[in-house]
Design a protein around this motif. Sequence first.
Motif: not given
Length: 88
Positions: A3-6, A12-15, A30-34
């Motif tokens: 996991x990385x800090x974003x 902005x928005x995160x989707x 791309x689907x990401x592990x959330x």
Amino acid sequence: RRCEQVDPVEGGIAVNIGDMLSRWSNDSLLSNLHRVRMPTPEEARRPRYSMAFFMQADKHVLIESRHGAITAGDYILGRIRSNFDKKG
């Protein structure tokens, strides 16, 4: 996986794109592990807004991609079954 800090982007928005949309777009989305963590005390003092919206295709819709064709219903059932088929 790591996991990385974003850091947030001003305005902005995160989707988070789900696996079905990733497949349907031939992996151009791309689907990401959330994963979500508790905010630090400093972060908790700032406003943060979140809105969940879940959507999926009708179960009879055919999803065609470079991965092959599958109905949305069969895709979802396969994903659910995969959660219980894992050895460990």
